[in-house]
Enzyme design. Sequence first.
Site, mmCIF file in Angstrom:
data_model
loop_
_atom_site.group_PDB
_atom_site.id
_atom_site.type_symbol
_atom_site.label_atom_id
_atom_site.label_comp_id
_atom_site.label_asym_id
_atom_site.label_seq_id
_atom_site.Cartn_x
_atom_site.Cartn_y
_atom_site.Cartn_z
ATOM 1 N N THR A 208 25.976 34.686 -13.842
ATOM 2 C CA THR A 208 26.599 35.898 -14.391
ATOM 3 C C THR A 208 27.443 36.570 -13.307
ATOM 4 O OG1 THR A 208 26.167 37.925 -15.657
ATOM 5 C CG2 THR A 208 24.579 37.411 -13.933
ATOM 6 N N ASN A 209 27.839 37.807 -13.511
ATOM 7 C CA ASN A 209 28.663 38.515 -12.530
ATOM 8 C C ASN A 209 28.219 39.978 -12.469
ATOM 9 O OD1 ASN A 209 30.281 40.074 -14.575
ATOM 10 N ND2 ASN A 209 30.760 37.980 -15.202
ATOM 11 N N ARG A 210 28.900 40.758 -11.629
ATOM 12 C CA ARG A 210 28.426 42.122 -11.367
ATOM 13 C C ARG A 210 28.957 43.167 -12.349
ATOM 14 N NH1 ARG A 210 26.155 41.892 -6.197
ATOM 15 N NH2 ARG A 210 27.124 40.355 -4.845
#
Length: 396
Positions: A208-210
């Site tokens: 995933t990402n931030r």
Amino acid sequence: MLKEKTIVLGVTGSIAAYKAVDIASRLTQSGARVDVIMTKAATEFVTPVTFQAITGRPVVIEMFSLSSEFSIEHISLAEAADVIVIAPATANIIAKLAAGIADDMLCCTVLASKAPVIVAPAMDANMFENPVTQDNLSKLKTRGFITVGPVSGRLASGKEGLGCLADATDIIGTICQVLGENSDLAGKHIVVTAGGTQEPIDPVRCLTNRSSGKMGYALAEAARDRGAKVTLITAPTWLTKPIGVKIIDVCTAQEMHQAVEDAVLQADALIMAAAVADYRPVRKLDEKMKRKDIGLTLELERTPDILSGIRGDFIKVGFAAESSNLVENAKQKLQQKGLDLIVANDITARDSGFGADNNRVTIVDREGKIDSLPLLPKREVADNVLDKVAELLDKR
Ligand code: CTP
């Protein structure tokens, strides 16, 4: 949205009356003029002084008070109100309003007003479920009253049940929605995506990402408050889901792709604020991957580019998360993805972008017009983006 609006907040005799203090405070902080009307029973739970101190306005209780600043109070408040909110609303006030009884200031004000009325019930679950209360609520709804809640939770009796006052955020969200009903996006359907997609590796791990989802949620709320019908397609986030918005929960890029394709069939604009994963593991393991004493290489494949692939007669807005050559890269993405607008932000800036409450963006349109905005709360960025979307919709 709430600035300089007159909101009459009716507080009735429920144990949840203390929660109305928070509502009054938040409305006042947002710039609204909040006039509180308390029933006698409400004053048994919270004192009028509390509301007076919070709102900086006199609190109305008595029908015939000589010291009041209002001429004939129920008439002047009824006329001044942009919206009337009764929170908490007991079974008693709901019954009185349904029957048109006018024996206290709150009932008289509602009866004398043409403003929209929002009712937030709070009572014992059995009282709420009682057919007479349900009948009364249906009568109010038929007459155009808007209800919010109740929600399930711990009641004054100590039991769990459906009877708790709706969350203050949801009550305030409903007020904003009601006030914005006839604004510039009324009648438009806006689809917004938000959050970072999650691509599963095994049952407990994902790529995933931030992205926090804050920008997308701000866009959804702002569009709702400007009268639009909003569909929010959201990857997992810890944010509170906005009221008055159709929520579609998704996890992966593939699920988001499908949800967007379905939602845009009847949309006027698509705003892709989500941070969609560009790659996903080729295989998702059914069992948790075991640790080994050697390194690990994950094989990844491309996810669909949702924006590039989507076609239709609607305004397409993309976001560009960039760490260098902001405007150049954004212009390229606008071209490649066939967008009407692109909102570029520099993700290396500490005070803005991913996870922050503020954002500093540059908006580029098809004609190459560049609009660099200063650092603003995400809600204000959202309104700036929607100003441009509204302009484009007007031109169609
Ligand atoms: N986007 C999309 N589908 C993807 C990836 C991105 O629809 N698979 C959308 C995003 O929601 C955003 C825009 O495309 O509105 C640009 O996303 P961004 O991550 O900035 O760019 P990418 O196209 O992924 O390119 P790169 O990561 O190389 O900068």
